[in-house]
Design a protein around this motif. Structure first.
Motif, PDB file in Angstrom:
ATOM      1  N   LYS A 195       0.816  -1.215   0.000  1.00  0.00           N
ATOM      2  CA  LYS A 195       0.000   0.000   0.000  1.00  0.00           C
ATOM      3  C   LYS A 195       0.852   1.268   0.000  1.00  0.00           C
ATOM      4  CE  LYS A 195      -3.648  -2.519  -0.093  1.00  0.00           C
ATOM      5  NZ  LYS A 195      -4.308  -2.702  -1.407  1.00  0.00           N
ATOM      6  N   THR A 196       2.019   1.161  -0.621  1.00  0.00           N
ATOM      7  CA  THR A 196       2.896   2.319  -0.794  1.00  0.00           C
ATOM      8  C   THR A 196       3.462   2.277  -2.205  1.00  0.00           C
ATOM      9  OG1 THR A 196       3.511   2.326   1.550  1.00  0.00           O
ATOM     10  CG2 THR A 196       4.931   3.549   0.043  1.00  0.00           C
ATOM     11  N   ILE A 197       3.260   3.368  -2.965  1.00  0.00           N
ATOM     12  CA  ILE A 197       3.743   3.428  -4.339  1.00  0.00           C
ATOM     13  C   ILE A 197       4.599   4.678  -4.534  1.00  0.00           C
ATOM     14  CG2 ILE A 197       1.723   2.165  -5.178  1.00  0.00           C
ATOM     15  CD1 ILE A 197       0.679   4.812  -6.351  1.00  0.00           C
ATOM     16  N   VAL A 198       5.453   4.627  -5.544  1.00  0.00           N
ATOM     17  CA  VAL A 198       6.289   5.767  -5.908  1.00  0.00           C
ATOM     18  C   VAL A 198       5.854   6.242  -7.289  1.00  0.00           C
ATOM     19  CG1 VAL A 198       8.637   6.566  -6.388  1.00  0.00           C
ATOM     20  CG2 VAL A 198       8.244   4.874  -4.579  1.00  0.00           C
ATOM     21  N   VAL A 199       5.595   7.538  -7.441  1.00  0.00           N
ATOM     22  CA  VAL A 199       5.253   8.114  -8.740  1.00  0.00           C
ATOM     23  C   VAL A 199       6.365   9.075  -9.148  1.00  0.00           C
ATOM     24  CG1 VAL A 199       3.608   9.494 -10.062  1.00  0.00           C
ATOM     25  CG2 VAL A 199       2.775   7.893  -8.327  1.00  0.00           C
TER      26      VAL A 199
ATOM     27  N   ILE B   1      15.210   4.774 -18.890  1.00  0.00           N
ATOM     28  CA  ILE B   1      15.962   4.295 -17.722  1.00  0.00           C
ATOM     29  C   ILE B   1      15.189   3.218 -16.961  1.00  0.00           C
ATOM     30  CG2 ILE B   1      17.278   6.447 -17.464  1.00  0.00           C
ATOM     31  CD1 ILE B   1      15.394   7.125 -15.084  1.00  0.00           C
ATOM     32  N   LYS B   2      14.208   2.611 -17.619  1.00  0.00           N
ATOM     33  CA  LYS B   2      13.417   1.590 -16.919  1.00  0.00           C
ATOM     34  C   LYS B   2      14.306   0.461 -16.396  1.00  0.00           C
ATOM     35  CE  LYS B   2       9.495  -1.566 -17.332  1.00  0.00           C
ATOM     36  NZ  LYS B   2       8.460  -2.149 -18.223  1.00  0.00           N
ATOM     37  N   LEU B   3      15.238  -0.002 -17.206  1.00  0.00           N
ATOM     38  CA  LEU B   3      16.110  -1.097 -16.753  1.00  0.00           C
ATOM     39  C   LEU B   3      16.986  -0.655 -15.594  1.00  0.00           C
ATOM     40  CD1 LEU B   3      17.173  -2.729 -20.154  1.00  0.00           C
ATOM     41  CD2 LEU B   3      15.424  -3.503 -18.532  1.00  0.00           C
ATOM     42  N   GLN B   4      17.445   0.609 -15.611  1.00  0.00           N
ATOM     43  CA  GLN B   4      18.240   1.124 -14.498  1.00  0.00           C
ATOM     44  C   GLN B   4      17.414   1.155 -13.217  1.00  0.00           C
ATOM     45  OE1 GLN B   4      19.975   4.452 -17.428  1.00  0.00           O
ATOM     46  NE2 GLN B   4      20.359   4.948 -15.293  1.00  0.00           N
ATOM     47  N   VAL B   5      16.172   1.602 -13.342  1.00  0.00           N
ATOM     48  CA  VAL B   5      15.295   1.663 -12.167  1.00  0.00           C
ATOM     49  C   VAL B   5      15.026   0.263 -11.633  1.00  0.00           C
ATOM     50  CG1 VAL B   5      13.012   2.336 -11.322  1.00  0.00           C
ATOM     51  CG2 VAL B   5      14.236   3.828 -12.921  1.00  0.00           C
ATOM     52  N   GLU B   6      14.716  -0.671 -12.543  1.00  0.00           N
ATOM     53  CA  GLU B   6      14.447  -2.044 -12.106  1.00  0.00           C
ATOM     54  C   GLU B   6      15.654  -2.637 -11.394  1.00  0.00           C
ATOM     55  OE1 GLU B   6      11.142  -3.627 -15.347  1.00  0.00           O
ATOM     56  OE2 GLU B   6      13.268  -3.794 -15.846  1.00  0.00           O
TER      57      GLU B   6
ATOM     58  N   ALA C 231      17.961  -0.975  -9.800  1.00  0.00           N
ATOM     59  CA  ALA C 231      18.215  -0.254  -8.553  1.00  0.00           C
ATOM     60  C   ALA C 231      17.252  -0.660  -7.438  1.00  0.00           C
ATOM     61  CB  ALA C 231      18.120   1.246  -8.791  1.00  0.00           C
ATOM     62  N   VAL C 232      15.994  -0.915  -7.788  1.00  0.00           N
ATOM     63  CA  VAL C 232      14.996  -1.177  -6.736  1.00  0.00           C
ATOM     64  C   VAL C 232      14.850  -2.656  -6.422  1.00  0.00           C
ATOM     65  CG1 VAL C 232      13.734   0.927  -7.265  1.00  0.00           C
ATOM     66  CG2 VAL C 232      13.061  -1.208  -8.390  1.00  0.00           C
ATOM     67  N   GLY C 233      15.291  -3.535  -7.305  1.00  0.00           N
ATOM     68  CA  GLY C 233      15.218  -4.957  -7.025  1.00  0.00           C
ATOM     69  C   GLY C 233      14.010  -5.625  -7.662  1.00  0.00           C
ATOM     70  N   SER C 234      14.113  -6.920  -7.818  1.00  0.00           N
ATOM     71  CA  SER C 234      13.093  -7.687  -8.552  1.00  0.00           C
ATOM     72  C   SER C 234      11.758  -7.781  -7.811  1.00  0.00           C
ATOM     73  CB  SER C 234      13.614  -9.106  -8.831  1.00  0.00           C
ATOM     74  OG  SER C 234      13.935  -9.759  -7.617  1.00  0.00           O
ATOM     75  N   HIS C 235      11.745  -7.455  -6.511  1.00  0.00           N
ATOM     76  CA  HIS C 235      10.484  -7.534  -5.757  1.00  0.00           C
ATOM     77  C   HIS C 235       9.608  -6.296  -5.976  1.00  0.00           C
ATOM     78  CE1 HIS C 235      13.149  -5.085  -3.304  1.00  0.00           C
ATOM     79  NE2 HIS C 235      12.116  -4.682  -2.587  1.00  0.00           N
ATOM     80  N   VAL C 236      10.126  -5.313  -6.719  1.00  0.00           N
ATOM     81  CA  VAL C 236       9.384  -4.075  -6.981  1.00  0.00           C
ATOM     82  C   VAL C 236       8.941  -4.068  -8.445  1.00  0.00           C
ATOM     83  CG1 VAL C 236       9.495  -1.553  -7.033  1.00  0.00           C
ATOM     84  CG2 VAL C 236      10.682  -2.820  -5.228  1.00  0.00           C
ATOM     85  N   THR C 237       7.677  -3.752  -8.691  1.00  0.00           N
ATOM     86  CA  THR C 237       7.140  -3.655 -10.046  1.00  0.00           C
ATOM     87  C   THR C 237       7.330  -2.239 -10.569  1.00  0.00           C
ATOM     88  OG1 THR C 237       5.457  -5.326  -9.549  1.00  0.00           O
ATOM     89  CG2 THR C 237       5.076  -3.918 -11.476  1.00  0.00           C
ATOM     90  N   VAL C 238       7.891  -2.120 -11.769  1.00  0.00           N
ATOM     91  CA  VAL C 238       8.087  -0.813 -12.407  1.00  0.00           C
ATOM     92  C   VAL C 238       7.140  -0.721 -13.598  1.00  0.00           C
ATOM     93  CG1 VAL C 238       9.728   0.742 -13.531  1.00  0.00           C
ATOM     94  CG2 VAL C 238      10.503  -0.748 -11.655  1.00  0.00           C
TER      95      VAL C 238
ATOM     96  N   VAL D 293       6.713   1.164  -8.604  1.00  0.00           N
ATOM     97  CA  VAL D 293       7.235   2.450  -9.071  1.00  0.00           C
ATOM     98  C   VAL D 293       6.581   2.773 -10.408  1.00  0.00           C
ATOM     99  CG1 VAL D 293       9.268   3.730  -9.858  1.00  0.00           C
ATOM    100  CG2 VAL D 293       9.451   2.167  -7.892  1.00  0.00           C
ATOM    101  N   VAL D 294       5.982   3.964 -10.516  1.00  0.00           N
ATOM    102  CA  VAL D 294       5.335   4.411 -11.740  1.00  0.00           C
ATOM    103  C   VAL D 294       6.262   5.396 -12.453  1.00  0.00           C
ATOM    104  CG1 VAL D 294       3.359   5.642 -12.721  1.00  0.00           C
ATOM    105  CG2 VAL D 294       3.040   4.131 -10.736  1.00  0.00           C
TER     106      VAL D 294
END
Length: 218
Positions: free
Chosen positions: A107-111, A183-188, A190-197, A173-174
């Motif tokens: 229940k926490t997202i990043v935009v 930079i989608k691959l960079q974000v993925e 950086a945040v790890g595979s447990h986070v959906t981008v 992460v949106v």
């Protein structure tokens, strides 16, 4: 069928490339406004005026569908452009707040968005409609588009996003600016595979399919 893709800068090229993969039967053409990029710090009226001017080549090419591959331009201009050009179908981009809120277990997202998008009525309405009970973190991404536009994507500071994931347990992460698609691959990473981008290229293609099917049906 001709499909136009407009973005203020190079973000639209990423969207166009994906659409060519997903819609091989369409002829995808692009337009940009490099001299005035980025749009994210401009007023709504200025963004509307610049967008209307920049899409003229797409209108001249008789594009049946024009994608505003720019969250800022969508928020500021799409409603007015639909009035200006009623015979053209416009597809806009909105931050993927609804799917992010649905997907988030924590229940926490990043935009990640430009200042203009964050201030827009469209974005505020999305938050009001879809984020009850959701914590929305909006890190400062104000310089990202300019850095990416000048081909320095490796210099984008992802620390605010990483902190949101680590400290606030954000799990979605949106990417709410098409420049950020680069930079989608960079974000993925950086945040790890447990986070959906999330980014909207596939959703755009689905909307274009619906529109073109409706056009053919008439």
């Amino acid at each position: 069928m001709h499909v136009g893709v407009f973005d203020s800068g190079i973000g639209g090229e990423a969207v166009a490339a994906r659409l060519r993969e997903l819609l091989p039967q369409a002829h995808v053409v692009t337009a940009h406004d490099h001299p005035n990029v980025p749009y994210g710090s401009r007023s709504e009226d200025e963004v509307y005026r610049l967008t209307k001017q920049a899409i003229q080549p797409l209108l001249s090419a008789r594009c049946a569908v024009i994608v505003l591959a720019c969250n800022t331009a969508t928020a500021a201009a799409i409603d007015r452009l639909r009035v200006d050009y009623p015979n053209t179908a416009f597809v806009g981009l909105e931050p993927m707040v609804k799917p992010a809120s649905t997907l988030s277990a924590s229940k926490t997202i990043v935009v990640c968005a430009t200042p203009a998008t964050l201030l827009s009525q469209r974005y505020q309405r999305l938050k009001r409609d879809w984020t009850a009970g959701i914590t929305v973190i909006e890190p400062d991404c104000s310089v990202w588009a300019e850095i990416i536009e000048t081909r320095r994507a490796d210099q984008v500071d992802l620390d605010p996003v990483i902190r949101a994931v680590q400290r606030e347990a954000a799990d979605v992460v949106v990417l709410a600016c098409t420049h950020y698609h680069w930079i989608k691959l960079q974000v993925e990473s950086a945040v790890g595979s447990h986070v959906t981008v999330l980014e909207p290229s596939d959703a755009i293609a689905a909307q274009i399919r619906r529109i073109t099917s409706a056009i053919r049906g008439h």
